[in-house]
Design a protein around this motif. Structure first.
Motif, PDB file in Angstrom:
ATOM      1  N   GLU A  46       4.066  15.126 -27.033  1.00 12.42           N
ATOM      2  CA  GLU A  46       3.229  14.102 -26.407  1.00 12.42           C
ATOM      3  C   GLU A  46       3.146  14.288 -24.900  1.00 12.42           C
ATOM      4  OE1 GLU A  46       6.141  13.798 -28.019  1.00 12.42           O
ATOM      5  OE2 GLU A  46       6.815  11.700 -27.955  1.00 12.42           O
ATOM      6  N   LYS A  47       4.192  14.869 -24.285  1.00 10.63           N
ATOM      7  CA  LYS A  47       4.131  15.158 -22.853  1.00 10.63           C
ATOM      8  C   LYS A  47       3.123  16.272 -22.572  1.00 10.63           C
ATOM      9  CE  LYS A  47       8.781  13.782 -21.323  1.00 10.63           C
ATOM     10  NZ  LYS A  47       9.584  13.547 -22.521  1.00 10.63           N
ATOM     11  N   CYS A  52       9.937   9.944 -23.478  1.00 10.93           N
ATOM     12  CA  CYS A  52       8.477  10.050 -23.479  1.00 10.93           C
ATOM     13  C   CYS A  52       7.836   8.685 -23.255  1.00 10.93           C
ATOM     14  CB  CYS A  52       7.993  10.667 -24.790  1.00 10.93           C
ATOM     15  SG  CYS A  52       8.401  12.413 -24.969  1.00 10.93           S
ATOM     16  N   HIS A  79       8.343  17.915 -24.936  1.00 15.79           N
ATOM     17  CA  HIS A  79       7.949  17.211 -26.152  1.00 15.79           C
ATOM     18  C   HIS A  79       6.426  17.212 -26.269  1.00 15.79           C
ATOM     19  CE1 HIS A  79      11.847  14.713 -26.958  1.00 15.79           C
ATOM     20  NE2 HIS A  79      12.022  16.004 -27.072  1.00 15.79           N
TER      21      HIS A  79
END
Length: 384
Positions: free
Chosen positions: A318-319, A347, A316
């Motif tokens: 944001e990761k 997340c 993802h």
């Protein structure tokens, strides 16, 4: 404009540039612009002061925005609304209510924007009784007719509290025609509280209003996935293909050294991708060591191998952004990430782990609020 033109910057220039910083959430650039204004002794009008307060709010520095707000000699209803809204999206509901009451006490009447901000504060902080009382007072005390945005906040407030039947009843009796956003607030609550039957009904209402609404398809699919009803997940997926419905891709921004880096889910285009993915492997190792179970049930489609589910979740946007931030900064550096969608549970859990294990505070701004991660905890107190 500075390098190649003799045209001088004015208030309009600063209003536009500061607003751009707020939109992107780029605090370092925003601070530089603020210092530029002070250094050049530019006249700060009320409008410019308001956008500066808003910029610090949107960039995640609620402390500086509060200091600027308190230092303003002149305050109209707009700046009070901006500050109340800022406290709301940072999860400081009680502080937002306190500021609202302070505004009332000095004789400034709230408008519909102010009241939306206060109701949003109640929603983000679980202040159910306060929110319902405020809705009842709107027409009598403030002479403001509730709009669909106000009802949206109340549906969200009731939904977060698990009072789904009350939220549905409110939608059915309001004098306005419910829109997709109103039904969507209830659909999110149905997923969180695992009410599949109501979720199906709500999704159908959304399809009546907008058959191509990607959010309704995705949330309905996620509800089915959480119950491992994979045949229904596949049915939703096929429906999306037939109608050519596409989910808006997740993307995240992180600013380091005045440069904005953007990541999309599964991104491998960044020059540091190899190091980023090594950091993602480290995340998985730490989580398994801590016997952490990732939220792979959120995956939209039936992936047979559990490792494949974890691999998809681990990519993802944001990761990727937080992994990049970790490899580029030293422990103790505060990472700020701007996400265009709602952060998922997996997340959210990972950000808490990062703040605890790597000793970095992490601030994530998603489409509706801020999450401040510190020492393994989040400011939202799991109320999101």
């Amino acid at each position: 404009m500075q390098d190649r033109s003799k045209v001088k910057n004015d208030e309009i220039t600063m209003l536009v540039v500061v607003s751009a910083c707020a939109h992107l959430g780029v605090l370092e650039v925003g601070r530089w612009i603020h210092a530029y204004i002070d250094r050049n002794r530019m006249w700060t009008s009320l409008n410019l002061e308001i956008v500066l307060v808003n910029m610090y709010v949107k960039c995640g520095d609620i402390e500086i925005s509060s200091l600027l707000f308190r230092g303003m000699k002149e305050k109209d209803v707009r700046v009070w609304s901006v500050m109340i809204s800022g406290l709301a999206i940072h999860g400081l509901g009680k502080e937002a209510l306190g500021l609202f009451y302070e505004m009332e006490s000095i004789g400034i009447n709230p408008d519909f924007v102010t009241l939306t901000a206060v109701l949003s504060a109640c929603s983000h902080s679980g202040l159910v009784n306060e929110g319902l009382k405020l809705l009842d007072r709107m027409q009598i005390d403030y002479l403001v007719e509730p709009t669909i945005e106000h009802y949206d906040c109340i549906v969200d407030l009731l939904g977060r509290a698990g009072r789904l039947k009350e939220a549905l009843g409110l939608i059915q009796r309001i004098p306005l025609k419910p829109n997709v956003a109103l039904w969507g607030a209830l659909l999110v609550a149905c997923r969180v509280h695992k009410d599949v039957d109501m979720g199906e009904k709500v999704a159908k209402e959304m399809f009546e209003l907008d058959p191509h609404h990607a959010g309704a398809h995705v949330f309905l699919s996620n509800v089915y996935a959480s119950y491992k009803r994979w045949e229904l997940v596949e049915e939703v997926r096929n429906s999306m293909k037939d109608q050519k419905v596409r989910k808006h891709p997740g993307s995240s921004l992180i600013e380091l050294g005045g440069i904005v880096h953007e990541f999309v889910t599964g991104d491998s285009s960044h020059p540091d991708s190899q190091k980023i993915y090594l950091m993602l492997d480290e995340f998985r190792r730490i989580r398994r060591m801590k016997e952490h179970q990732s939220f792979s049930g959120q995956m939209l489609f039936d992936i047979e191998e559990e490792e494949d589910k974890e691999a998809c979740l681990s990519q993802h946007s944001e990761k990727l952004a937080v992994a990049f931030g970790l490899i580029k900064t030293k422990p103790g550096f505060q990472l700020r990430i701007v996400k265009n969608l709602r952060i998922c549970e997996d997340c959210h859990s990972l950000m808490k782990m990062v703040s605890e294990f790597f000793k970095h505070n992490v601030i994530v701004r998603n489409r509706s609020r801020f999450h401040h991660f510190r020492n393994g905890d989040c400011s939202c107190k799991e109320h999101w």
